[in-house]
Design an enzyme around this catalytic site. Structure first.
Site, PDB file in Angstrom:
ATOM      1  N   CYS A   2       0.822  -1.216   0.000  1.00  0.00           N
ATOM      2  CA  CYS A   2       0.000   0.000   0.000  1.00  0.00           C
ATOM      3  C   CYS A   2       0.855   1.265   0.000  1.00  0.00           C
ATOM      4  O   CYS A   2       1.975   1.273   0.498  1.00  0.00           O
ATOM      5  CB  CYS A   2      -0.877   0.039   1.249  1.00  0.00           C
ATOM      6  SG  CYS A   2      -1.866  -1.421   1.453  1.00  0.00           S
ATOM      7  N   ARG A  27       5.071  -0.149  -5.676  1.00  0.00           N
ATOM      8  CA  ARG A  27       4.953  -0.896  -4.423  1.00  0.00           C
ATOM      9  C   ARG A  27       3.967  -2.048  -4.555  1.00  0.00           C
ATOM     10  O   ARG A  27       3.924  -2.923  -3.700  1.00  0.00           O
ATOM     11  CB  ARG A  27       4.489   0.033  -3.297  1.00  0.00           C
ATOM     12  CG  ARG A  27       5.505   1.095  -2.939  1.00  0.00           C
ATOM     13  CD  ARG A  27       4.903   2.120  -2.002  1.00  0.00           C
ATOM     14  NE  ARG A  27       4.659   1.574  -0.685  1.00  0.00           N
ATOM     15  CZ  ARG A  27       5.469   1.726   0.352  1.00  0.00           C
ATOM     16  NH1 ARG A  27       6.572   2.402   0.219  1.00  0.00           N
ATOM     17  NH2 ARG A  27       5.173   1.216   1.520  1.00  0.00           N
ATOM     18  N   TRP A  75      -3.181  -2.691  -1.401  1.00  0.00           N
ATOM     19  CA  TRP A  75      -2.853  -4.072  -1.746  1.00  0.00           C
ATOM     20  C   TRP A  75      -3.630  -4.912  -0.742  1.00  0.00           C
ATOM     21  O   TRP A  75      -3.344  -4.877   0.443  1.00  0.00           O
ATOM     22  CB  TRP A  75      -1.352  -4.286  -1.607  1.00  0.00           C
ATOM     23  CG  TRP A  75      -0.837  -5.527  -2.231  1.00  0.00           C
ATOM     24  CD1 TRP A  75      -0.591  -5.734  -3.560  1.00  0.00           C
ATOM     25  CD2 TRP A  75      -0.438  -6.739  -1.562  1.00  0.00           C
ATOM     26  NE1 TRP A  75      -0.077  -6.991  -3.756  1.00  0.00           N
ATOM     27  CE2 TRP A  75       0.023  -7.633  -2.557  1.00  0.00           C
ATOM     28  CE3 TRP A  75      -0.433  -7.160  -0.227  1.00  0.00           C
ATOM     29  CZ2 TRP A  75       0.484  -8.911  -2.259  1.00  0.00           C
ATOM     30  CZ3 TRP A  75       0.028  -8.426   0.055  1.00  0.00           C
ATOM     31  CH2 TRP A  75       0.475  -9.295  -0.947  1.00  0.00           C
ATOM     32  N   ASN A 101      -1.972   2.321   5.887  1.00  0.00           N
ATOM     33  CA  ASN A 101      -1.098   1.200   5.519  1.00  0.00           C
ATOM     34  C   ASN A 101      -0.838   0.382   6.774  1.00  0.00           C
ATOM     35  O   ASN A 101      -0.652   0.964   7.847  1.00  0.00           O
ATOM     36  CB  ASN A 101       0.265   1.695   5.019  1.00  0.00           C
ATOM     37  CG  ASN A 101       0.190   2.280   3.639  1.00  0.00           C
ATOM     38  OD1 ASN A 101      -0.865   2.311   3.023  1.00  0.00           O
ATOM     39  ND2 ASN A 101       1.326   2.763   3.152  1.00  0.00           N
ATOM     40  N   GLY A 102      -0.761  -0.936   6.632  1.00  0.00           N
ATOM     41  CA  GLY A 102      -0.485  -1.790   7.788  1.00  0.00           C
ATOM     42  C   GLY A 102      -1.680  -2.669   8.093  1.00  0.00           C
ATOM     43  O   GLY A 102      -2.600  -2.791   7.277  1.00  0.00           O
ATOM     44  N   GLU A 481      19.090 -16.819  -7.332  1.00  0.00           N
ATOM     45  CA  GLU A 481      18.627 -15.479  -7.691  1.00  0.00           C
ATOM     46  C   GLU A 481      18.259 -15.416  -9.176  1.00  0.00           C
ATOM     47  O   GLU A 481      17.236 -14.817  -9.544  1.00  0.00           O
ATOM     48  CB  GLU A 481      19.714 -14.455  -7.335  1.00  0.00           C
ATOM     49  CG  GLU A 481      19.440 -13.027  -7.765  1.00  0.00           C
ATOM     50  CD  GLU A 481      18.148 -12.443  -7.192  1.00  0.00           C
ATOM     51  OE1 GLU A 481      17.539 -13.035  -6.299  1.00  0.00           O
ATOM     52  OE2 GLU A 481      17.743 -11.358  -7.674  1.00  0.00           O
ATOM     53  N   LYS A 485      14.519 -14.406 -10.639  1.00  0.00           N
ATOM     54  CA  LYS A 485      14.275 -13.309 -11.599  1.00  0.00           C
ATOM     55  C   LYS A 485      13.380 -13.789 -12.730  1.00  0.00           C
ATOM     56  O   LYS A 485      12.424 -13.136 -13.107  1.00  0.00           O
ATOM     57  CB  LYS A 485      15.580 -12.806 -12.219  1.00  0.00           C
ATOM     58  CG  LYS A 485      16.443 -11.859 -11.481  1.00  0.00           C
ATOM     59  CD  LYS A 485      15.872 -10.541 -11.103  1.00  0.00           C
ATOM     60  CE  LYS A 485      15.025 -10.603  -9.906  1.00  0.00           C
ATOM     61  NZ  LYS A 485      15.338 -10.382  -8.614  1.00  0.00           N
ATOM     62  N   GLU A 488       9.730 -14.622 -11.531  1.00  0.00           N
ATOM     63  CA  GLU A 488       9.014 -13.420 -11.065  1.00  0.00           C
ATOM     64  C   GLU A 488       8.415 -12.628 -12.217  1.00  0.00           C
ATOM     65  O   GLU A 488       7.271 -12.217 -12.163  1.00  0.00           O
ATOM     66  CB  GLU A 488      10.006 -12.454 -10.380  1.00  0.00           C
ATOM     67  CG  GLU A 488      10.250 -12.660  -8.939  1.00  0.00           C
ATOM     68  CD  GLU A 488      11.202 -11.597  -8.388  1.00  0.00           C
ATOM     69  OE1 GLU A 488      10.880 -11.054  -7.337  1.00  0.00           O
ATOM     70  OE2 GLU A 488      12.267 -11.316  -8.986  1.00  0.00           O
ATOM     71  N   HIS A 504      19.584 -36.737  -7.553  1.00  0.00           N
ATOM     72  CA  HIS A 504      18.698 -37.141  -6.462  1.00  0.00           C
ATOM     73  C   HIS A 504      17.242 -36.767  -6.740  1.00  0.00           C
ATOM     74  O   HIS A 504      16.463 -36.633  -5.805  1.00  0.00           O
ATOM     75  CB  HIS A 504      19.190 -36.527  -5.143  1.00  0.00           C
ATOM     76  CG  HIS A 504      20.566 -36.975  -4.787  1.00  0.00           C
ATOM     77  ND1 HIS A 504      20.856 -38.259  -4.405  1.00  0.00           N
ATOM     78  CD2 HIS A 504      21.736 -36.313  -4.832  1.00  0.00           C
ATOM     79  CE1 HIS A 504      22.161 -38.362  -4.191  1.00  0.00           C
ATOM     80  NE2 HIS A 504      22.715 -37.200  -4.446  1.00  0.00           N
ATOM     81  N   LYS A 603       6.636  -4.893  -4.196  1.00  0.00           N
ATOM     82  CA  LYS A 603       8.036  -4.515  -3.976  1.00  0.00           C
ATOM     83  C   LYS A 603       8.402  -4.614  -2.504  1.00  0.00           C
ATOM     84  O   LYS A 603       9.470  -5.068  -2.142  1.00  0.00           O
ATOM     85  CB  LYS A 603       8.234  -3.072  -4.455  1.00  0.00           C
ATOM     86  CG  LYS A 603       9.643  -2.534  -4.279  1.00  0.00           C
ATOM     87  CD  LYS A 603      10.520  -3.068  -5.360  1.00  0.00           C
ATOM     88  CE  LYS A 603      11.969  -2.658  -5.205  1.00  0.00           C
ATOM     89  NZ  LYS A 603      12.815  -3.616  -5.945  1.00  0.00           N
TER      90      LYS A 603
END
Ligand code: G6P
Length: 608
Positions: A2, A27, A75, A101-102, A481, A485, A488, A504, A603
């Site tokens: 948010c 965000r 969000w 927000n929160g 990483e 990428k 995502e 394995h 984000k």
């Protein structure tokens, strides 16, 4: 996650609020709204989906008159994304309006109490209890009502508030969720993040928990919970506005990929003086550094992957046992942590809820906390014992690039610095590493200059469904990483495996046409990784290798080879990830994905 923007000043508020919200889009959000007081009433417009929907409902803000207002990108956490659940929320009389927000953890209990007193709730959000509580406690003085309200809510919040009885002020408050104040000649701002206001001012105040703000057109007053005035420092932000915009690139992600040489220079160079690493940020004496028993690295997402690289380097340079934890696991485990533990907390945003909570836990158990953070003044930066800023500048694309590589470089500096003090890194190796570290930015530039080649390969593979990344040692950490990428931003299923683990299980997934990307930069392990490449090729896989420029022999066991300049074996993680970032980017662009704002991702993950 948010975002909040509030404004009170000389200009029409709504266009400024909408512009600020656009700057916070990175965000992540699923609805947006604004409320403006026009001198007589609070007018509110909200819309599910992109800010463009909101703009079209208010003629780009023109139809909302008034010079004081608040805006929000939401969000969803409590209640689905919808017009109704979007913020702001109002009381029944429509005299108070709140953005938040929160998460209010005791909202159900508060909601029931209010309902018993006749309050009706319109939305499914936790936020609505705040505005209804404000209404309940309001006796003509919003500040007192706010204190009463905040004393009753449990959880995290940053708030922006409009009061229709007060045409001279807007209000804000925060606890465990970021909020800043912006100060300008033409008015004052409140925002959850600096890019929202950077176009209008570079003068900001960073708020601490339990601070309450009253903004007028030409004054800023900050109070504690007893409504006593609090003195705050005004900071000047030295990012220019272009730093928060795309600067000629099609996407923020591509811009940020290209900013990596500069970001790494900014991170490393100021910390090297006369061929010595100066890490004043780690405020431990040499004896304390020598006495450290172990390191716990705690982080989420890409920051966790940076930590995985850090483990190898800290153990090699400083000979200190190092464990890497996902913050969401650490906080609910029963970790063995004590005064001899250095807890390294890594976070680009400095606001990730799990990372914050895990840091608190590490502190509670007695660890010394050392945060590696990009966002200056963020919660983790403030609450950690020590903080080292990565100085990567604002990162807008949801998928981190320069945030990650500067985290890795910070860990390189730390490992070498501790290795030197602990006497475990010989002078010769230290000098050699330092020389190589300073060369990383130009080596990244040379990889970036080959991007068309990577684009060509990416286009060839843009229709693929599964990709496997393999590597050994530091290459395995970089593979984690690289794989993240790709998944995502391009929505291609992708996984990273320690190459030795193929046998394995994973090898059963290899079939004709599967792409395997092999990170092969560790000279001492070339033979081993080449065997793994041969094994998957024999089962029909295409193999793309990322290797050192002098390892042309790899072409015999791969279908495509991408080369990185030669560097110290510990530093390859920063170089090998660059072609993988570009590969992920080009696959995503070719597939028409929303590169900077991938679906379902945020984000800054400020709730658990
Ligand atoms: C989100 C972001 C990732 C980031 C992770 C941790 O998932 O999309 O890019 O790595 O959060 O964020 P932090 O700000 O703590 O580094």
């Amino acid at each position: 996650m948010c975002g909040i923007v509030g404004y009170i000043g000389k200009d029409q508020a709504a266009p400024i609020l909408l512009d600020g919200l656009t700057k916070l889009e990175y965000r992540g959000y699923d609805s947006a709204g604004v409320a403006v007081f026009d001198g007589e009433a609070i007018k509110m417009v909200k819309a599910k989906g992109k800010i463009d929907n909101l703009k079209s409902r208010c003629n780009n803000g023109e139809s909302l008159k008034g010079t004081q207002g608040i805006g929000h990108t939401r969000w969803a956490t409590h209640g689905e994304p919808s017009d109704l659940n979007a913020h702001p929320h109002m009381n029944a009389k429509e005299t108070l309006s709140v953005v938040h927000n929160g998460i209010i953890e005791n909202f159900l209990e508060l909601k029931e109490k209010l309902q018993k007193r006749g309050y009706t709730f319109l939305s499914d959000t936790d936020t609505e209890v705040i505005v209804q509580l404000l209404d309940f406690y309001y006796k003509g003085d919003i500040l007192s009502a706010l204190v009463e309200t905040l004393r009753r809510v449990e959880g995290s919040y940053s708030l922006g508030i409009l009061d229709a009885d007060d045409s001279e002020h807007i209000y804000a408050a925060k606890k465990d969720s970021p909020l800043i104040i912006g100060i300008s000649e033409s008015g004052n701002f409140v925002a959850s993040d600096i890019p929202a206001i950077l176009k209008y001012t570079d003068k900001v105040i960073i708020l601490e928990d339990n601070e309450i703000v009253r903004l007028s057109r030409d004054s800023v007053e900050i109070f504690n919970m007893d409504l006593e005035p609090v003195d705050k420092e005004i900071m000047t932000i030295d990012w220019d506005i272009s730093a928060a915009e795309k600067g000629g690139y099609e996407h923020f992600m591509m811009k940020e990929i290209h900013e990596q040489p500069k970001a790494i220079r900014d991170c490393i160079s100021p910390r090297i003086k006369d061929s010595e690493i100066m890490l004043h940020e780690l405020r431990l004496t040499e004896d304390e550094i020598k006495d450290l028993k172990k390191v716990n690295i705690i982080a989420c997402g890409s920051a966790y992957h940076a930590g995985c690289v850090g483990k190898y380097v800290l153990e090699e340079c400083a000979r200190i046992p190092t464990e890497v934890f996902l913050a969401s696991e650490f906080r609910y485990s029963d970790p063995v942590v004590d005064e001899g533990t250095l807890a390294i907390i890594i976070s680009q945003s400095g606001e990730t809820a799990d990372t914050k909570a895990a840091m608190k836990e590490a502190k509670r158990l007695g660890a010394r906390t050392f945060a590696i953070v990009n966002a200056v003044g963020s919660s983790i930066a403030r609450e950690s014992d020590d903080v080292m800023y990565t100085w990567a500048g604002p990162e807008i694309a949801v998928a981190t690039t320069k945030g990650y590589t500067t985290q890795v470089c910070s860990l390189y500096l730390l490992a070498m610095y501790m290795g030197k003090i602990r006497g475990t890194l010989p002078d010769e190796s230290y000098a050699e590493m330092l020389k190589e570290l300073l060369l990383l930015p130009e080596k990244i530039e040379s990889i970036l200059s080959e991007k068309e080649h990577i684009q060509y390969i990416a286009n060839r593979f843009s229709g693929l469904k599964d990709v496997f990344f393999i590597g050994r040692n530091i290459d395995y950490s970089a593979a984690l990483e690289a794989s993240l990428k790709l998944k995502e931003i391009s929505y291609v299923h992708s996984d990273a495996y320690a190459a030795g683990e193929l046998k394995h299980g994973t090898i059963s997934l290899i079939e004709k046409g599967t792409l395997v990307i092999s990170l092969a930069t560790q000279e001492k392990l070339y033979g081993k990784i080449v065997s793994n490449m041969i094994e998957v090729r024999a089962r029909g896989a295409f193999v793309m290798a990322v290797t050192n420029e002098d390892n042309k022999a790899i072409e015999e066991s791969s279908d495509y080879a991408l080369y990185i300049p030669k560097t110290h074996h510990s530093f390859t993680a920063v170089l090998s990830v660059i072609p993988c970032q570009l590969f992920a980017y080009y696959v995503a662009v070719e597939k028409g994905c929303d590169v900077d704002k991938p679906r379902n991702l945020a984000k800054s993950v400020t709730v658990e």
